[in-house]
Design an enzyme around this catalytic site. Structure first.
Site, mmCIF file in Angstrom:
data_model
loop_
_atom_site.group_PDB
_atom_site.id
_atom_site.type_symbol
_atom_site.label_atom_id
_atom_site.label_comp_id
_atom_site.label_asym_id
_atom_site.label_seq_id
_atom_site.Cartn_x
_atom_site.Cartn_y
_atom_site.Cartn_z
ATOM 1 N N ASP A 288 2.783 5.540 -6.567
ATOM 2 C CA ASP A 288 4.033 5.436 -5.810
ATOM 3 C C ASP A 288 5.271 5.338 -6.694
ATOM 4 O OD1 ASP A 288 2.888 5.488 -3.236
ATOM 5 O OD2 ASP A 288 2.178 3.451 -3.530
ATOM 6 N N HIS B 37 -2.211 -2.288 -9.713
ATOM 7 C CA HIS B 37 -3.221 -1.719 -8.820
ATOM 8 C C HIS B 37 -4.454 -2.600 -8.842
ATOM 9 C CE1 HIS B 37 -5.818 1.192 -6.839
ATOM 10 N NE2 HIS B 37 -4.699 1.745 -6.429
ATOM 11 N N HIS C 17 0.875 -1.181 0.000
ATOM 12 C CA HIS C 17 0.000 0.000 0.000
ATOM 13 C C HIS C 17 0.915 1.235 0.000
ATOM 14 C CE1 HIS C 17 -3.473 2.421 0.633
ATOM 15 N NE2 HIS C 17 -3.847 2.048 1.841
HETATM 16 N N1 CMC Z 1 5.125 -6.733 -10.267
HETATM 17 C C1 CMC Z 1 5.039 -7.932 -10.882
HETATM 18 N N2 CMC Z 1 3.899 -8.635 -10.993
HETATM 19 C C2 CMC Z 1 2.790 -8.092 -10.460
HETATM 20 C C3 CMC Z 1 2.804 -6.850 -9.815
HETATM 21 C C4 CMC Z 1 4.031 -6.165 -9.727
HETATM 22 N N3 CMC Z 1 4.095 -4.968 -9.123
HETATM 23 N N4 CMC Z 1 1.553 -6.563 -9.372
HETATM 24 C C5 CMC Z 1 0.782 -7.590 -9.738
HETATM 25 N N5 CMC Z 1 1.529 -8.512 -10.406
HETATM 26 C C6 CMC Z 1 1.057 -9.751 -11.020
HETATM 27 C C7 CMC Z 1 0.720 -10.780 -9.948
HETATM 28 O O1 CMC Z 1 1.837 -11.587 -9.640
HETATM 29 C C8 CMC Z 1 -0.392 -11.547 -10.627
HETATM 30 O O2 CMC Z 1 0.186 -12.416 -11.576
HETATM 31 P P1 CMC Z 1 -0.448 -13.866 -11.856
HETATM 32 O O3 CMC Z 1 -1.814 -13.601 -12.434
HETATM 33 O O4 CMC Z 1 0.491 -14.527 -12.806
HETATM 34 O O5 CMC Z 1 -0.521 -14.552 -10.527
HETATM 35 C C9 CMC Z 1 -1.154 -10.480 -11.399
HETATM 36 O O6 CMC Z 1 -0.179 -9.467 -11.667
HETATM 37 C C10 CMC Z 1 -2.328 -9.901 -10.630
HETATM 38 O O7 CMC Z 1 -1.836 -9.344 -9.425
HETATM 39 P P2 CMC Z 1 -2.536 -9.458 -7.998
HETATM 40 O O8 CMC Z 1 -1.484 -9.596 -6.947
HETATM 41 O O9 CMC Z 1 -3.607 -10.508 -8.047
HETATM 42 O O10 CMC Z 1 -3.233 -8.042 -7.923
HETATM 43 P P3 CMC Z 1 -3.835 -7.366 -6.637
HETATM 44 O O11 CMC Z 1 -4.956 -6.540 -7.107
HETATM 45 O O12 CMC Z 1 -4.122 -8.360 -5.578
HETATM 46 O O13 CMC Z 1 -2.625 -6.456 -6.110
HETATM 47 C C11 CMC Z 1 -1.149 -4.661 -5.766
HETATM 48 C C12 CMC Z 1 -2.509 -5.120 -6.333
HETATM 49 C C13 CMC Z 1 -1.042 -3.154 -5.823
HETATM 50 C C14 CMC Z 1 -1.041 -5.105 -4.296
HETATM 51 C C15 CMC Z 1 -0.029 -5.331 -6.596
HETATM 52 O O14 CMC Z 1 -0.108 -4.915 -7.952
HETATM 53 C C16 CMC Z 1 1.351 -5.042 -6.040
HETATM 54 O O15 CMC Z 1 1.793 -5.733 -5.127
HETATM 55 N N6 CMC Z 1 2.076 -3.987 -6.580
HETATM 56 C C17 CMC Z 1 3.362 -3.601 -6.048
HETATM 57 C C18 CMC Z 1 3.185 -2.785 -4.772
HETATM 58 C C19 CMC Z 1 2.675 -1.394 -5.074
HETATM 59 O O16 CMC Z 1 3.171 -0.712 -5.951
HETATM 60 N N7 CMC Z 1 1.697 -0.962 -4.264
HETATM 61 C C20 CMC Z 1 1.130 0.391 -4.364
HETATM 62 C C21 CMC Z 1 -0.287 0.370 -4.859
HETATM 63 S S1 CMC Z 1 -0.896 1.983 -5.352
HETATM 64 C C22 CMC Z 1 -0.906 2.995 -3.971
HETATM 65 C C23 CMC Z 1 -1.557 2.443 -2.771
HETATM 66 O O17 CMC Z 1 -2.610 1.812 -2.822
HETATM 67 O O18 CMC Z 1 -1.025 2.660 -1.709
#
Ligand code: CMC
Length: 436
Positions: free
Chosen positions: A364, A308, A269
């Site tokens: 971010d 996201h 987050h």
């Molecule tokens: N790098 C590489 N792969 C990713 C990333 C990433 N940053 N984010 C998602 N994926 C992949 C994930 O591994 C999954 O792949 P697969 O379908 O093969 O298993 C697919 O994309 C879907 O991801 P998810 O984890 O199911 O998506 P989510 O909606 O649960 O997670 C998230 C959203 C923001 C937690 C995630 O994208 C992430 O961890 N990003 C990096 C951390 C980040 O930048 N966070 C800030 C978010 S924006 C500001 C805020 O909210 O604070």
């Protein structure tokens, strides 16, 4: 004439049920409860870990269209607000539903400016942290500690008391953030200066040393104000949901906000901005990017600042931040990490792994590069996110308290543990040994 009704047939019983579909395209989860296999059956539930498809409230505050990359506060596009408003005007908008009139703006600014001081005992409380305490830990703990300074805050159903705490919290967030930084640096705390705007005063409390008056660069102060606008709310994200969940037990807003800030601190987050900088430092040079991307695609790492839950298109906040960066760099000099970030974005957005998963830079990805150019260490980045998010948390909390449909938040579970059993008696153990 089509009916706004969902018809469900339960093939376990061959019975048919109807659930009204409202104008928002939702059905009431409780309507599923009447679907039973027999009168003793609990009834059907949905299973939705991480709330992927569950609306937990109706809200008038923030609108996001993740597929189109649209973000609006109270109907105003984020781009317009960033161009024309100050953070305090946007905070007023989030909390009250309308932008302030010139007189309301003056009164609101006066109120916030005159509530920035901390009780001296709160300063001593901050003094008690270790010299190298993470500023986010200090912020979370001190927010909770403010609950002891304002015990009347527990009157959460009194609108006057709520308003008072809202003003205090928005005003004091900047002071708490600045003091958490000064404590870590071992520098004396700087009292607020009421001649200055919200962000100018924050910069004053951060950077003032021996000069009689600190005047921030207007470019930096305005850039920070824009960053504050962009971070002010984002509907039902993890920390706002925490604010609502803790607040739903009628805990006071200081304690609820300590919960929200804790949720924000995580690397998935608000903690992501700190992680982005660490990632760019680890990559060191543009030539190392392909190898880094390979590791991300192999599942070894996440590309921090990418992806996201809601945006499946470019995060509009990231686009605005990129343009703010140029203005800041004209004053501070260019942060060399920008070249790594731009190349990382270029390579990622052309790569099938990121394209098929709709992973774009989020808020971010670029914010840390600007914060660092302004002189902040990565440890402060999430604190900088938390200061303006206070407006969103409080708007969400205020809306939740007044919503007659809301009750204490309490999800269901699917129990997967063992069935009823008894603690073995000595006799049972003896017979078990014999059998064995
Ligand atoms: N790098 C590489 N792969 C990713 C990333 C990433 N940053 N984010 C998602 N994926 C992949 C994930 O591994 C999954 O792949 P697969 O379908 O093969 O298993 C697919 O994309 C879907 O991801 P998810 O984890 O199911 O998506 P989510 O909606 O649960 O997670 C998230 C959203 C923001 C937690 C995630 O994208 C992430 O961890 N990003 C990096 C951390 C980040 O930048 N966070 C800030 C978010 S924006 C500001 C805020 O909210 O604070």
């Amino acid at each position: 004439m089509p009916k706004n009704v969902l018809t469900l047939t339960d093939q376990r019983t061959d019975k048919t049920y109807e659930a009204p579909v409202d104008e928002h395209g939702t059905i009431r989860a409780m309507d599923l409860r009447k679907i039973k296999t027999d009168p003793e059956d609990f009834g059907l539930m949905t299973y939705d870990p991480a709330f992927m498809n569950t609306a937990s409230c109706k809200s008038n505050i923030t609108f996001i269209d993740g597929d189109k990359g649209i973000l609006r506060y109270r109907g105003y596009d984020i781009e317009t607000l960033a161009e024309h408003c100050t953070y305090l005007q946007v905070a007023y908008l989030l909390l009250n539903g309308e932008l302030p009139t010139p007189q309301q703006d003056k009164d609101w600014t006066w109120e916030i400016t005159h509530h920035t001081m901390l009780h001296e005992t709160t300063k001593h409380f901050i003094d008690g942290f270790r010299y190298d305490a993470h500023p986010m830990g200090i912020l979370v703990s001190t927010l909770a500690a403010l609950s002891t300074v304002y015990p009347e805050a527990k009157n959460v159903h009194d609108p006057e008391s709520r308003q008072k705490q809202i003003v205090r919290l928005i005003a004091k967030m900047a002071t708490l953030a600045a003091y958490s930084y000064r404590h870590r640096r071992g520098h004396p705390y700087v009292y607020p200066d009421n001649d200055l705007s919200y962000t100018e005063n924050f910069l004053n409390m951060l950077w003032k040393m021996t000069e009689p008056k600190y005047m921030a660069s207007p470019v930096i102060a305005r850039a920070l104000d824009v960053l504050f606008i962009l971070h002010a709310d984002h509907e039902q994200n993890c920390s706002s949901t925490t604010m609502r969940v803790v607040g739903s037990s009628q805990a006071d807003p200081y304690l609820s906000m300590a919960g929200a800030a804790s949720a924000l601190s995580g690397p998935l987050h608000g903690g992501a901005n700190e992680e982005v900088l660490r990632m760019l430092d680890e990559i060191v040079s543009v030539k190392n990017i392909p190898a880094y991307i390979k590791r991300v695609k192999a599942g070894e790492l996440k590309l921090m600042g990418f992806g996201h839950r809601v945006y499946k298109n470019y995060d509009p906040r990231a686009r605005i931040i990129k343009s703010v960066a140029d203005e800041v760099f004209e004053v501070t000099g260019r942060n060399t990490r920008l070249d790594i970030a731009l190349e990382l974005e270029r390579i990622a957005l052309a790569d099938d792994y990121f394209v098929t998963r709709k992973l774009y830079p989020n808020v971010d990805f670029y914010s840390g590069i600007i914060y660092q150019a302004m002189g902040f260490q990565p440890e402060m980045f999430t604190v900088l996110f938390a200061i303006p998010r206070a407006a969103g948390w409080l708007a969400q909390w205020n809306e939740m308290i007044q919503d007659p449909e809301q009750k204490i938040a309490r999800p269901r579970q699917i129990y997967t543990g063992v069935g009823q059993r008894k603690i073995p008696t000595t006799q049972d153990e003896k017979s078990a040994v014999k059998v064995g």
